[in-house]
Design an enzyme around this catalytic site. Sequence first.
Site, PDB file in Angstrom:
ATOM      1  N   ALA A 146       0.857  -1.208   0.000  1.00 58.34           N
ATOM      2  CA  ALA A 146       0.000   0.000   0.000  1.00 58.34           C
ATOM      3  C   ALA A 146       0.882   1.243   0.000  1.00 58.34           C
ATOM      4  O   ALA A 146       0.708   2.158   0.807  1.00 58.34           O
ATOM      5  CB  ALA A 146      -0.922  -0.003   1.210  1.00 58.34           C
TER       6      ALA A 146
ATOM      7  N   ASP B 260      17.467   7.377  -9.496  1.00 60.59           N
ATOM      8  CA  ASP B 260      17.031   6.225  -8.687  1.00 60.59           C
ATOM      9  C   ASP B 260      18.176   5.278  -8.334  1.00 60.59           C
ATOM     10  O   ASP B 260      18.041   4.470  -7.417  1.00 60.59           O
ATOM     11  CB  ASP B 260      15.974   5.407  -9.453  1.00 60.59           C
ATOM     12  CG  ASP B 260      14.588   6.009  -9.358  1.00 60.59           C
ATOM     13  OD1 ASP B 260      14.469   7.163  -8.902  1.00 60.59           O
ATOM     14  OD2 ASP B 260      13.621   5.324  -9.756  1.00 60.59           O
TER      15      ASP B 260
ATOM     16  N   HIS C 164      -8.096  35.580  -4.977  1.00 66.73           N
ATOM     17  CA  HIS C 164      -9.382  35.081  -4.460  1.00 66.73           C
ATOM     18  C   HIS C 164     -10.353  34.874  -5.621  1.00 66.73           C
ATOM     19  O   HIS C 164     -10.433  35.728  -6.494  1.00 66.73           O
ATOM     20  CB  HIS C 164      -9.963  36.094  -3.480  1.00 66.73           C
ATOM     21  CG  HIS C 164     -11.330  35.719  -3.000  1.00 66.73           C
ATOM     22  ND1 HIS C 164     -11.537  34.723  -2.066  1.00 66.73           N
ATOM     23  CD2 HIS C 164     -12.562  36.174  -3.351  1.00 66.73           C
ATOM     24  CE1 HIS C 164     -12.834  34.598  -1.853  1.00 66.73           C
ATOM     25  NE2 HIS C 164     -13.482  35.462  -2.619  1.00 66.73           N
TER      26      HIS C 164
HETATM   27  P1  FAD Z   1      14.863   5.554 -14.910  1.00 67.26           P
HETATM   28  O1  FAD Z   1      13.717   6.411 -15.246  1.00 67.26           O
HETATM   29  O2  FAD Z   1      14.604   4.199 -14.364  1.00 67.26           O
HETATM   30  O3  FAD Z   1      15.731   5.453 -16.229  1.00 67.26           O
HETATM   31  C1  FAD Z   1      16.883   4.697 -16.292  1.00 67.26           C
HETATM   32  C2  FAD Z   1      17.119   4.337 -17.737  1.00 67.26           C
HETATM   33  O4  FAD Z   1      18.381   3.693 -17.854  1.00 67.26           O
HETATM   34  C3  FAD Z   1      16.098   3.355 -18.300  1.00 67.26           C
HETATM   35  O5  FAD Z   1      15.583   3.862 -19.498  1.00 67.26           O
HETATM   36  C4  FAD Z   1      16.879   2.072 -18.529  1.00 67.26           C
HETATM   37  O6  FAD Z   1      16.430   1.357 -19.686  1.00 67.26           O
HETATM   38  C5  FAD Z   1      18.276   2.610 -18.751  1.00 67.26           C
HETATM   39  N1  FAD Z   1      19.343   1.675 -18.399  1.00 67.26           N
HETATM   40  C6  FAD Z   1      19.470   0.931 -17.284  1.00 67.26           C
HETATM   41  N2  FAD Z   1      20.636   0.253 -17.291  1.00 67.26           N
HETATM   42  C7  FAD Z   1      21.254   0.582 -18.443  1.00 67.26           C
HETATM   43  C8  FAD Z   1      22.506   0.231 -19.018  1.00 67.26           C
HETATM   44  N3  FAD Z   1      23.357  -0.559 -18.375  1.00 67.26           N
HETATM   45  N4  FAD Z   1      22.806   0.742 -20.226  1.00 67.26           N
HETATM   46  C9  FAD Z   1      21.962   1.584 -20.878  1.00 67.26           C
HETATM   47  N5  FAD Z   1      20.785   1.970 -20.363  1.00 67.26           N
HETATM   48  C10 FAD Z   1      20.438   1.483 -19.151  1.00 67.26           C
HETATM   49  N6  FAD Z   1       8.258   9.862  -9.792  1.00 67.26           N
HETATM   50  C11 FAD Z   1       7.779  11.112  -9.663  1.00 67.26           C
HETATM   51  O7  FAD Z   1       8.557  12.027  -9.351  1.00 67.26           O
HETATM   52  N7  FAD Z   1       6.459  11.397  -9.874  1.00 67.26           N
HETATM   53  C12 FAD Z   1       5.572  10.436 -10.215  1.00 67.26           C
HETATM   54  O8  FAD Z   1       4.385  10.728 -10.404  1.00 67.26           O
HETATM   55  C13 FAD Z   1       6.037   9.115 -10.355  1.00 67.26           C
HETATM   56  N8  FAD Z   1       5.196   8.122 -10.708  1.00 67.26           N
HETATM   57  C14 FAD Z   1       5.684   6.851 -10.887  1.00 67.26           C
HETATM   58  C15 FAD Z   1       4.780   5.851 -11.222  1.00 67.26           C
HETATM   59  C16 FAD Z   1       5.227   4.555 -11.385  1.00 67.26           C
HETATM   60  C17 FAD Z   1       4.243   3.478 -11.770  1.00 67.26           C
HETATM   61  C18 FAD Z   1       6.612   4.271 -11.218  1.00 67.26           C
HETATM   62  C19 FAD Z   1       7.122   2.867 -11.432  1.00 67.26           C
HETATM   63  C20 FAD Z   1       7.511   5.259 -10.870  1.00 67.26           C
HETATM   64  C21 FAD Z   1       7.050   6.561 -10.686  1.00 67.26           C
HETATM   65  N9  FAD Z   1       7.904   7.585 -10.319  1.00 67.26           N
HETATM   66  C22 FAD Z   1       7.422   8.864 -10.138  1.00 67.26           C
HETATM   67  C23 FAD Z   1       9.336   7.359 -10.104  1.00 67.26           C
HETATM   68  C24 FAD Z   1      10.134   7.810 -11.345  1.00 67.26           C
HETATM   69  O9  FAD Z   1       9.659   7.107 -12.470  1.00 67.26           O
HETATM   70  C25 FAD Z   1      11.608   7.539 -11.134  1.00 67.26           C
HETATM   71  O10 FAD Z   1      12.041   8.178  -9.939  1.00 67.26           O
HETATM   72  C26 FAD Z   1      12.418   8.090 -12.283  1.00 67.26           C
HETATM   73  O11 FAD Z   1      12.036   7.513 -13.512  1.00 67.26           O
HETATM   74  C27 FAD Z   1      13.904   7.814 -12.050  1.00 67.26           C
HETATM   75  O12 FAD Z   1      14.639   8.360 -13.089  1.00 67.26           O
HETATM   76  P2  FAD Z   1      16.074   7.771 -13.479  1.00 67.26           P
HETATM   77  O13 FAD Z   1      16.505   8.549 -14.675  1.00 67.26           O
HETATM   78  O14 FAD Z   1      16.941   7.756 -12.295  1.00 67.26           O
HETATM   79  O15 FAD Z   1      15.823   6.254 -13.859  1.00 67.26           O
HETATM   80  P1  NAI Z   2       6.690   2.113  -1.972  1.00 64.88           P
HETATM   81  O1  NAI Z   2       7.971   2.058  -1.266  1.00 64.88           O
HETATM   82  O2  NAI Z   2       5.998   3.420  -2.116  1.00 64.88           O
HETATM   83  O3  NAI Z   2       5.651   1.141  -1.272  1.00 64.88           O
HETATM   84  C1  NAI Z   2       5.894  -0.223  -1.112  1.00 64.88           C
HETATM   85  C2  NAI Z   2       4.974  -0.748  -0.047  1.00 64.88           C
HETATM   86  O4  NAI Z   2       5.029  -2.151  -0.076  1.00 64.88           O
HETATM   87  C3  NAI Z   2       5.372  -0.308   1.350  1.00 64.88           C
HETATM   88  O5  NAI Z   2       4.261   0.228   2.024  1.00 64.88           O
HETATM   89  C4  NAI Z   2       5.894  -1.589   1.981  1.00 64.88           C
HETATM   90  O6  NAI Z   2       5.701  -1.625   3.365  1.00 64.88           O
HETATM   91  C5  NAI Z   2       5.077  -2.624   1.253  1.00 64.88           C
HETATM   92  N1  NAI Z   2       5.681  -3.954   1.248  1.00 64.88           N
HETATM   93  C6  NAI Z   2       6.978  -4.282   1.072  1.00 64.88           C
HETATM   94  N2  NAI Z   2       7.138  -5.621   1.101  1.00 64.88           N
HETATM   95  C7  NAI Z   2       5.898  -6.156   1.278  1.00 64.88           C
HETATM   96  C8  NAI Z   2       5.406  -7.478   1.395  1.00 64.88           C
HETATM   97  N3  NAI Z   2       6.212  -8.528   1.321  1.00 64.88           N
HETATM   98  N4  NAI Z   2       4.087  -7.654   1.586  1.00 64.88           N
HETATM   99  C9  NAI Z   2       3.240  -6.596   1.665  1.00 64.88           C
HETATM  100  N5  NAI Z   2       3.660  -5.310   1.571  1.00 64.88           N
HETATM  101  C10 NAI Z   2       4.971  -5.087   1.368  1.00 64.88           C
HETATM  102  O7  NAI Z   2       6.967   1.423  -3.385  1.00 64.88           O
HETATM  103  P2  NAI Z   2       6.095   1.357  -4.706  1.00 64.88           P
HETATM  104  O8  NAI Z   2       4.685   1.689  -4.444  1.00 64.88           O
HETATM  105  O9  NAI Z   2       6.457   0.064  -5.331  1.00 64.88           O
HETATM  106  O10 NAI Z   2       6.716   2.523  -5.570  1.00 64.88           O
HETATM  107  C11 NAI Z   2       8.113   2.537  -5.815  1.00 64.88           C
HETATM  108  C12 NAI Z   2       8.629   3.920  -5.825  1.00 64.88           C
HETATM  109  O11 NAI Z   2       8.290   4.562  -7.053  1.00 64.88           O
HETATM  110  C13 NAI Z   2       8.065   4.831  -4.764  1.00 64.88           C
HETATM  111  O12 NAI Z   2       8.708   4.682  -3.531  1.00 64.88           O
HETATM  112  C14 NAI Z   2       8.345   6.183  -5.342  1.00 64.88           C
HETATM  113  O13 NAI Z   2       9.673   6.524  -5.094  1.00 64.88           O
HETATM  114  C15 NAI Z   2       8.144   5.942  -6.823  1.00 64.88           C
HETATM  115  N6  NAI Z   2       6.796   6.364  -7.203  1.00 64.88           N
HETATM  116  C16 NAI Z   2       6.469   7.675  -7.069  1.00 64.88           C
HETATM  117  C17 NAI Z   2       5.216   8.128  -7.379  1.00 64.88           C
HETATM  118  C18 NAI Z   2       4.885   9.545  -7.171  1.00 64.88           C
HETATM  119  O14 NAI Z   2       5.797  10.340  -6.958  1.00 64.88           O
HETATM  120  N7  NAI Z   2       3.626   9.934  -7.233  1.00 64.88           N
HETATM  121  C19 NAI Z   2       4.189   7.226  -7.912  1.00 64.88           C
HETATM  122  C20 NAI Z   2       4.621   5.844  -7.978  1.00 64.88           C
HETATM  123  C21 NAI Z   2       5.886   5.463  -7.654  1.00 64.88           C
END
Ligand code: FAD
Ligand code: NAI
Length: 477
Positions: A193, A324, A456
Amino acid sequence: MKEFDVVVIGAGPAGYVAAIRAAQLGMQVACIESESYADPKGQVRLGGTCLNVGCIPSKALLQSSELYAQANHAFVMHGIGLDGIRMDVPTMLRRKDNIVTQLTNGIRSLFKKNKVTQLSGHGRFVGREGDRWIVEVHGKEGDELVAATHVVVATGSSARHLDGVPVDNRIVCDNIGALNFESVPQKLGIIGAGVIGLELGSVWKRLGAEVTILEAVPDFLAAADQAVAKEAWKVFTAGQGLNIQLGVKINSVVPSDSGVRIEYENVDASLVLEVDRLIVSVGRLANTAGLGADAVGLQLDDRGRVDVDEYCRTNLENVWAVGDVVRGPMLAHKGMEEGVMVAELIAGQAGHVNMDTIPWVIYTHPEIAWVGKTEQQLKNAGTEYKVGQIPFAANGRALGQGDTTGFVKLLACAQTDRILGMHVFGNNASELIAEAVVAMEFGASSEDIARICHAHPTLSEAVHEAALAIDKRALHF
Ligand code: FAD
Ligand code: NAI
């Protein structure tokens, strides 16, 4: 062998921004992106997790599903009657895919405009020659070696999976499959969650799925301010019908062709959940496997992330890491800031990222957003503080919009009045939080916000009133 001033590995938000900024500063830059994401023509898609399978597609689905929910439940109070509302999931998915295509192509154009060379394939350190790092690009077209004075690792993260829970992204899905359900599951299970669980759980719940979220930790949204977490719990469970079960232990997950059987337990009992589809959203892991870290002695931390200091410097000369793949919140905007910082440091300029003012947003409805400290963090640190909290029910714009759930809560230092944190649960929290971020970056006091004229009627007046409330002089509450 091609030579560059800077080679960035990974074209997600952290990497593509680092590459563009370095090129803007006059450097010869290449960005290597693996073939993880490809468009229908087989072209590598830039933009990483964020653009392809994260922030952008999830927000597109959140918007579509929210409109559907409003059409079903909220339009009526405005006197708008609609018959035969139906959700066309394939159209919703096509719209989402078009947005992804538009934005990922946009990065390609930005690379061209800024003369960033795109290299397609998997990037891996192979060694050092003189003062150059040698990186191999292993692509479909063959292998290529490139030399670079500076390397920026921006390889991002991937979904963490659970032992014994095979993800096929059809029945048992991580974020990739969960953004592509071609129809609304009747029963959807989610493990975790956290942010993804709540956002994607909301999407499919609004579209009619029965959603059960199983969370290991006994507290709901432990990282958020507890006033927000408490209110959000009520709204998401009793109000919106998400069945969130806390403090559970998953014992087994057995998928079949038609669904998944999950055996789990809480403190009282052993339970079974049978669902059509399961999303596993239990956090993400840094992508460092296959990076050649060992070949060059690149130091990783105990969680497999690239070890960096506050300036994103690794233990190796002229090797940097951002986004990340390093410590800190896994957020796109945090990675982008680090990308800019590193490019500017490489160019000999000053660069910094203020980790204390990185905003968090959870795009549920209402949205949750915060920056700075929570009340419980201040208590634990023994910091004396003042609180100003204003409900949206006391805000004219919120009433006009028919969306009065939630509040703005501002925390300020009891001695200096400096703003220490802001927490918003409400419509447009994602936009409102920017005011607090700016204020905190400027070291503002609550008095500063109290003395600023807010338009406002706007939701931002709730921020103004919260600042006034710190000094017990709110005018409209
Ligand atoms: P990434 O976006 O993971 O990009 C890394 C890239 O490197 C990838 O394209 C991968 O293919 C490439 N790569 C990896 N290894 C290699 C290699 N060896 N050689 C060449 N290429 C490689 N964050 C927010 O701030 N707001 C949000 O609303 C939000 N929503 C999210 C929703 C979901 C469902 C998920 C999963 C994540 C969300 N995030 C959100 C998190 C956000 O997507 C990540 O924090 C962000 O993409 C990280 O950026 P990055 O450039 O570090 O890595
Ligand atoms: P998360 O860290 O937000 O949540 C994972 C949840 O899974 C936690 O509450 C944890 O306690 C629970 N969990 C872990 N192991 C478990 C188990 N074995 N059984 C049941 N529950 C378990 O990670 P999530 O949702 O996967 O998202 C990953 C990351 O992507 C986020 O931490 C965030 O950094 C990024 N993200 C950001 C968004 C945004 O900025 N709006 C939207 C979506 C993702």
